[in-house]
Structures are given as C-alpha cells and as structure tokens.
Write a protein that holds these residues in place. Sequence first.
Motif, PDB file in Angstrom:
ATOM      1  N   ARG A  14       3.015  -1.953   8.339  1.00  0.00           N
ATOM      2  CA  ARG A  14       1.758  -2.678   8.566  1.00  0.00           C
ATOM      3  C   ARG A  14       1.627  -3.089  10.029  1.00  0.00           C
ATOM      4  O   ARG A  14       0.542  -3.014  10.618  1.00  0.00           O
ATOM      5  N   THR A  74       3.762   5.038  -1.458  1.00  0.00           N
ATOM      6  CA  THR A  74       3.529   3.810  -2.225  1.00  0.00           C
ATOM      7  C   THR A  74       3.030   4.166  -3.617  1.00  0.00           C
ATOM      8  O   THR A  74       2.867   5.333  -3.955  1.00  0.00           O
ATOM      9  N   TYR A  98       0.294  -2.222  -6.695  1.00  0.00           N
ATOM     10  CA  TYR A  98       1.079  -2.853  -5.637  1.00  0.00           C
ATOM     11  C   TYR A  98       0.084  -3.418  -4.628  1.00  0.00           C
ATOM     12  O   TYR A  98      -0.954  -2.801  -4.359  1.00  0.00           O
ATOM     13  N   LEU A 128      -0.081  -3.499  -1.517  1.00  0.00           N
ATOM     14  CA  LEU A 128      -0.289  -2.814  -0.245  1.00  0.00           C
ATOM     15  C   LEU A 128      -1.655  -2.126  -0.168  1.00  0.00           C
ATOM     16  O   LEU A 128      -2.306  -2.132   0.880  1.00  0.00           O
ATOM     17  N   SER A 129      -2.086  -1.555  -1.306  1.00  0.00           N
ATOM     18  CA  SER A 129      -3.349  -0.814  -1.285  1.00  0.00           C
ATOM     19  C   SER A 129      -4.570  -1.723  -1.199  1.00  0.00           C
ATOM     20  O   SER A 129      -5.689  -1.228  -1.038  1.00  0.00           O
ATOM     21  N   ILE A 180       7.873  -1.775   4.732  1.00  0.00           N
ATOM     22  CA  ILE A 180       6.408  -1.794   4.667  1.00  0.00           C
ATOM     23  C   ILE A 180       5.832  -2.856   5.607  1.00  0.00           C
ATOM     24  O   ILE A 180       4.756  -2.670   6.193  1.00  0.00           O
ATOM     25  N   GLU A 205      -4.408  -4.096   1.119  1.00  0.00           N
ATOM     26  CA  GLU A 205      -4.325  -4.444   2.536  1.00  0.00           C
ATOM     27  C   GLU A 205      -4.629  -3.219   3.404  1.00  0.00           C
ATOM     28  O   GLU A 205      -5.438  -3.280   4.330  1.00  0.00           O
ATOM     29  N   ASN A 250       1.377 -11.674  -1.877  1.00  0.00           N
ATOM     30  CA  ASN A 250       1.471 -11.228  -0.492  1.00  0.00           C
ATOM     31  C   ASN A 250       0.866 -12.229   0.480  1.00  0.00           C
ATOM     32  O   ASN A 250       1.267 -12.300   1.641  1.00  0.00           O
TER      33      ASN A 250
END
Length: 344
Positions: A206, A219, A223, A225-226, A202, A228, A302
């Motif tokens: 990115r 995904t 988490y 990531l969502s 990941i 970002e 993160n």
Amino acid sequence: MSLITTTHTRHALLLSTLLLSSSLLSPLAMASTELPGEGIRVQPLQSSLPEEAFQSLLVSKLMVRLGYDVQPAQEVDYNVAYASVAQGDGTFLAFNWIPLQDNKYEQAGGDKVFFRQGTYVAGAAQGYLIDKQTATRYGITNLGQLKDPALAVLFDGDGDGKADLVGCNPGWGCEEAINHHLDEFGLTPTVTHKQGNYAALIADTRARFQSGKPVLYYTWTPYWLSSELVPGRDVVWLEVPADGPDAAKTRLPNGKNYGFPVNTMHIVANKQFAEANPAAAKLFSIVKLPLNDINVQNGLMNRGQNKPADIERHADAWLKGHGALVNEWLTQARVAAEQANAAG
C-alpha cells in the motif's frame, strides 16, 4: 373415616404430587429444549489471520445461545486446525475453503473424520493484481507477460532485477497455488514469490502504491484490501496464460481466467461431536454469512477497530441486525435436537 373418603383423599394426594412434580420438571424440560447444548464444552479454532475472527465468533455466539459451553477460540495455523478438529482436540473451524484447502481437508482425514454440510460463505474470488497506472501504460493484462524481464523489472523492489510478487504466508493453501503457477507458466526466472507476514507485506505494498510505484500482489475476497485498493479503480486483476494445465477449472462464467476458481467457505466440525450434537450439526449446516458483510467488518478492523472488544461488538451488532434470521436458525437447531431425542 369411610372408605370413600379415604380413597378420595388418596387420589387428591396423588394428584397434588403429580402436579408438584410436573411444575418442578417443566422448567428443566424447557431448559433442555431451549438449550440442547447445556454443559457440553466446545473448543473453536481460528487461523492466525485476524480478519477471520469475525466469522468464527459469530458461530461461537450462536452456539452459546444453544447452551454450549464455548471456550475462547484458539489461534492456530491451518494445518494444525484441521489436524486438531480431526482428533477432537478442537470442535470446529469456520474457514474451510473449497477448493483452495481441499488437500488439507483430505490429508487430515476428509469425510471420515469431519462433518461438513452447507455453505457458510459463497463467492470468494482470488488472484493477482497490479496497479492500474502500470497496467495501462505498459498494456499488462496477463501474468504470463512477466516472463519478459523488461516488464518484470518494473515490479522489482529489492534490486535483484525480478518482479516482487507479494504472496502468501508459508503453510497457507494459496502458497502452493502461487508456486504452482510460477512453475507452470515459466515465471520463476523473472518473478519472486515474496513471503512472510502477509499483513506486513501488504502494508508495504500500500505504501508503494501511495508513493506512485508499481505493485504486484496476490489477494482474495473477502478481505479489507479490496476496499482500499479497489479493483477497476486503483488496481486491475491479471489473467493467467490460457494454456495453463488448470485453465478449464479456473475460467469464470464471464470468460476471464484469474488462475483460481471462485471459492466457497464452510464450517468443518469433528464428526463424532456433530453426530452426538444434532443441534450444533444443524446450525453448522444452515448458517450463512454474506461475503460483503465480512468485507465491511474487515474494513472496520483495518481502520483501527481491531481489538477483541471491537470484533465482539461487530459480531453482536450483526446478530442483532439479523435477529429474525438468527432466531430461525436457532429454532431449526432446537427442532433437530428434539427430533433426535424422540427418535433415540
């Protein structure tokens, strides 16, 4: 000395003895009521996914407040976690996904060996996403469109002519689901399921996105990531072919179908432990953690707050910020223990 005086003296001595005994016993009685888990060892298990440490630690800290001797969580993969709790080597895990991990739960013994009541986290979505720029430019809205080699090659990062779908670590529940989709939708000739360390993959995804290149990945939520790569702003969810074998099971109330049903997460404990510890069983069944709170905490991780001391601080802050709710949970757990003691 008269008989009356002697009798009075004996009664006085007896009363003082009873009062002394009561004063000595009452703190112990209070301790057992407040700390029903006192002296009982607990071994939490957590997955190798760092972002799941927060939800495990919250449960551990609540159990400490009930008096349990909670050991540091042991990090294991999902299969080992279920097997260990089933055998009693581990006490509980806080990341049982329904329905994603149904097979793992059943294969380890299911309801015969596990205690599972209540829902810890609700509304966990998952699925496939691509960058919004590519989706808009080429009109890609469905994973099935990647059967077209001309579209699949857009997501080719290693030069083999096939789309690179960043997927799940070997052994994760989503690994099986992704492979199933690729087979069922006829995508294996044009799409490669890229596996390895998800966090590292990941990070590469990115970097590709930030350099303006197309990205395709799986995904889940919660988490970081969502927060970002924001769905709807930076990336878009892909639907799956409507004629898939599981279409009816995975269609959402809004009519969309991302290939996965919305999951719930549950605390799973060793059944014998739960039966012997009604306070813990009650706690496991009533504690709830909002999904967005996990997203927020994972986002902090993160951004660099990812050391054990950071996660500890996050957990303490959450418990303090929800003090009234936490006290209510602990009260209910203690009452459950008292009722069990009275009945037994």
